[in-house]
Each structure stands twice: as C-alpha cells, then as structure tokens.
Design an enzyme around this catalytic site. Sequence first.
Site, mmCIF file in Angstrom:
data_model
loop_
_atom_site.group_PDB
_atom_site.id
_atom_site.type_symbol
_atom_site.label_atom_id
_atom_site.label_comp_id
_atom_site.label_asym_id
_atom_site.label_seq_id
_atom_site.Cartn_x
_atom_site.Cartn_y
_atom_site.Cartn_z
ATOM 1 N N CYS A 153 -3.019 9.052 -7.184
ATOM 2 C CA CYS A 153 -4.350 8.825 -6.120
ATOM 3 C C CYS A 153 -5.310 10.110 -6.123
ATOM 4 C CB CYS A 153 -4.014 9.025 -4.703
ATOM 5 S SG CYS A 153 -5.628 8.520 -3.566
ATOM 6 N N GLY A 167 -12.812 -1.204 -10.908
ATOM 7 C CA GLY A 167 -14.103 -2.462 -11.181
ATOM 8 C C GLY A 167 -14.359 -3.020 -12.709
ATOM 9 N N LYS A 187 0.829 -1.452 0.039
ATOM 10 C CA LYS A 187 0.084 0.159 -0.180
ATOM 11 C C LYS A 187 0.947 1.640 -0.274
ATOM 12 C CE LYS A 187 -3.959 1.892 2.481
ATOM 13 N NZ LYS A 187 -4.460 2.574 0.778
#
Lengths: 258, 307
Positions: free
Chosen positions: B128, B220, B44
């Site tokens: 990010c 996804g 992470k």
Amino acid sequence: MLPRRAKIKEIINDNGRVKTFVLDCSIIAKPGQYVMVWLPGIDEKPISVSRADPLTLTVANRGPFTSRLFDLKVNDFMSFRGPFGNGFALRTVKNILLVGGGYGVAPLRFLAETALQKNIRPTMIMGAKTASDVILEEAFSELKVKTIIATDDGSKGVKGTCVDAAREAMEKEKFNAVYSCGPEKMMAALAHECAKHGVRCQLSLERYIKCGIGVCGQCCCDGLRVCHDGPVFDARVLKGVEDFGRLARGPSGASHAL
Amino acid sequence: MDVSTTIAGVSLRNPTVLAAGILGTSADLLCRVAKCGAGAVTSKSCSLEARDGHPNPTMLDWGEGLINAIGLSNPGVEEEVKELKKAVGKSGVPVFASVFGKSPEEFAEVAARVAEAKPALVELNVSCPNVSSDSRLGGKIFAFDAKLVAKITDAVKNRVSTPISVKLSPNTPDLKEIAQAAEDAGADAITACNSFGPGMVIDVETGKPILSNRVGGVSGPAVKPLAVKCVYDVCSVVEVPVIGTGGVTNGRDAVEMIMAGATAVGVGSAVYYRGISVFARIDAEIKVFMDSHGYESLADFRAIAQQ
C-alpha cells in the site's frame, strides 16, 4: 471531480445548532443530492443541497468538522465537490407528502421548491424535539407550502412525532408519494406506515461517506452504496435490508447501532 | 469458448477479480459484486486492530484516473472474519482475503486469523503506497525490499495452508527481483500491482493538496500501460500465476493483461467508470474478442506478448 470554491454570501442562524450557508454560486443538482464540503487540513463531509441556485447548505453542528464550518463568516470561502448521489425521483404525481425529522428538513426544502415548479403540490411535515429545534419554517412559508409542525413535547404545532403527523395526514388525504429525510429509525417507522396506506415512499439515508463515487464501499448499508446508489432509496429497495434502521458503519468500517 | 482460469488451484469462471480496497467492506457488497459477474472477489485489506484510515478527502477523480489515500481503514481482523465467513458462504465465487501487518509476524498472525473464514486465497498487501511499515523496519514500504517480502511470505506460509498471493508495488526499479523473491519464498501467486506513485493533486484555488494525506495511489485508465509493463516484467521471471491489476476497464484491457502473461485480471477503479456491472461486461467483451480472433481458451493467447 475537482473542488470548486465559493464565497459565503449569507449565513442564517436557523437555531442554536443549525446554520444555513448561502454561497455566491449555483450548481445543477437534483433534490436529495449532496456535495462534499471541504475544509483543507480539516476534513470533507457530505452535506445535502438545500437549494441549488444559489447553492445553499443547511448544516447541523454535530462534530469537529461542522464546528469548524460554523466558525466561517460572510465573505469567507468554502470549497466543495459535487453534486453526488442519486436524489429524489419526482414522478408525475400531483399530491406529495414530505416528512423531515430534525435537520432532515433541509433537503426537503429543495424538493418542495422543485415540486412546485412542476405543479406538484407538496405538504410538509416537520418533526423536532422541541419548538427551538424547528428549522426552515420561514423558507417553507415563503414557498406557501402547507406545513404541519410536530414536536415531541408539544411546545410547537401538534404534540407527537412526525410519523404520527404523517399517519394522520395520510388518513385524511390521499397522497401519491411520500418523501423523507431524518433519523433512520423514524424513517423505518414511516416506511411501515406508508406501506399500510399503500403509498410509495423514498427515504434519504445518512452514512459515513468517504469516496462519494461508489468505489470504496465505506458507506455500505448491506450491499447498497449509500453514497452512489443512494442516498435516496425507494422503501421497497430497503425492505429486507438488515442494516436499515439498525446499523451503520463508522470510519473503520465497524458497525454500530443507530 | 472457455474463459475460465485457475489461480493457485482456485478455479474462476472468468478471469475478473474484484481488486482489494474496492467495495470489499461488507459480505453483502462482495456478494453483489459476485452477482455482477466477477470471477472472484477480494475483501478490503484488514489488519490486526481496527483502523479509521485518513480523514477525507480520501479519493477523487482527477480527470484521467483516480487517486486515493483511504489509509487502509478496516474494522480489524475479528470483525473481518465474520464478514468473510458470510461472504465465503453466500457469494458463490472464490473469496480472496487481503491482509496486511506492520511486521512479518503480524502478517502471519492476521493471515492465520482470516484463514479461519476459509477464503480461497489470502492476498498479502505488502505494497500500500499510503502506509509504511513499523519504524523498526525502516518505515518504508515492504514491497520495495526483496528480503522483507521473502520474510513476510515465508512467515505467512509457515502459518497457513491457504494459497497466498503477494501483492507487489509497481513503484520500484527492482520489481522482477522482488517478484522472484516472493516466488522463492513460497508465494502461490503474485498480484501485480498495487496503485502507482504516490501522486499528488493540488487544488489551485486554495493551493492545497486535495487528499488529506497529501499524496495517494494513482489508478484507473491512466496507469494501464504502466501496469501492463509491470505484469509483463513479473511474468517474465516467475512461474506462478499472476493477477494482472491496474487500469483494466474493458475486455480489451483484460486481454492485454493476459497477453502480457496474467492468469487473472484485477478490476478496481473500473467500477467507477462503468458501474458494478463492469465484471459481467468485461467477461462478455473478452468472449467477443476471443470469438472474433478464433481463440478457444485464455491459454491460447496467454503470454503471447512474451514471445
């Protein structure tokens, strides 16, 4: 999974710091599963299901989120997502021992109720620091479950911890399985007792949960995802898990001693 | 049949790479993912100091994909190095260390610190969607600015000898130019791409955005065609290997990424859809595909969509 919204039908003051919220909805859940209760603009936290129909949540006031939850009144709304996690596995057994420490008693009420429906006989041990900390005593007596209360100061029931009471119960009677929820150090000691008595046990762990769906890794206990692989683990799975009973990670992921 | 691949000199037994931000919080979880078949695992993203990230809700399945705004929570580089050392020693697969900072200097500092743990590769998270740069750098996402990406890449290359991959944002019209800038500045690989958006999901019962950060990165299955296009675009301009990331859930998705030009394939949200064993399953599905199509190695069909 998107949030559902439900009205609070009833609020029961279990003791000074624990309240039970009864909602005007039901969910399909297994004992030991949890829902993520959401207060928009505040936070969202995992709360174990203490009853699925009607959805009932027993909550200890232990931080800013729960203190806001405690401000809610009957007819106010609460949003939640879930259920999440695996839940307790009720095997085809006859005689089981439930051991709850502090507010860990809450999910065991749902387990006791479910066990009775399956003709399994539960015996409940509730551990608390002192008489005024005991919760859900009435709920268990309504279910007619044999209940042993253990308080650290002996102000109610037997004097000692719930592990002491569990040891005594296991010496007197043969249980097929033990189920527990409560402080992790207590459960680690209980797992040790169960191993000595050759009884399988399942323990419900608590960690800082973020995603609830086994993706972010925030709730890890060694390589286990408490939110998704758990929160209930067979004690045999926890054998050799270094974090168990010792360390938990906070919101940043840094570990602290339990 | 050979599904091995090489990213910036790092050999992978198969092209699946655990994407940053998924399950990379502890050495034990990284090792578990390795056991579940990943070709490489990414930790992470970590920063110089610890960060708690955003309050919950931080992630949810909105129906066709996931949306998240975890907020780059991490225990800080000092703690991270300990986890990384353990993961590098135990996982048995290459460990990639994801880092981020508020400035090029800070990126370089964090990269130099994690390099002590000897990861196989350092991934620079310049993209990010939930966290912006220092306000003196405009408070925007680094990956939207080719010059800034070049500066960060250059600063890190000057401090570490470990190969680096720059993780880009798909949310810019200048993706090709930015990828080119990263390569020119010395990037050994490109990770394309980070999550999409940001997007928003509103709870219609309360009328409130569900994520506490209101907006979050979308990932996804829903984003896969968008991600494949990003990988295709990046691969059309750079020579360095690309880790194609975004919506890969099965072997066919991985094959698509490789046909777009990817050398390895990031897998993240698929852990939610198919469990941790998804890595071994994708590996097996790629082999089944190759077998039925007569391919011997990934190179046989890499970038064929570019022709």
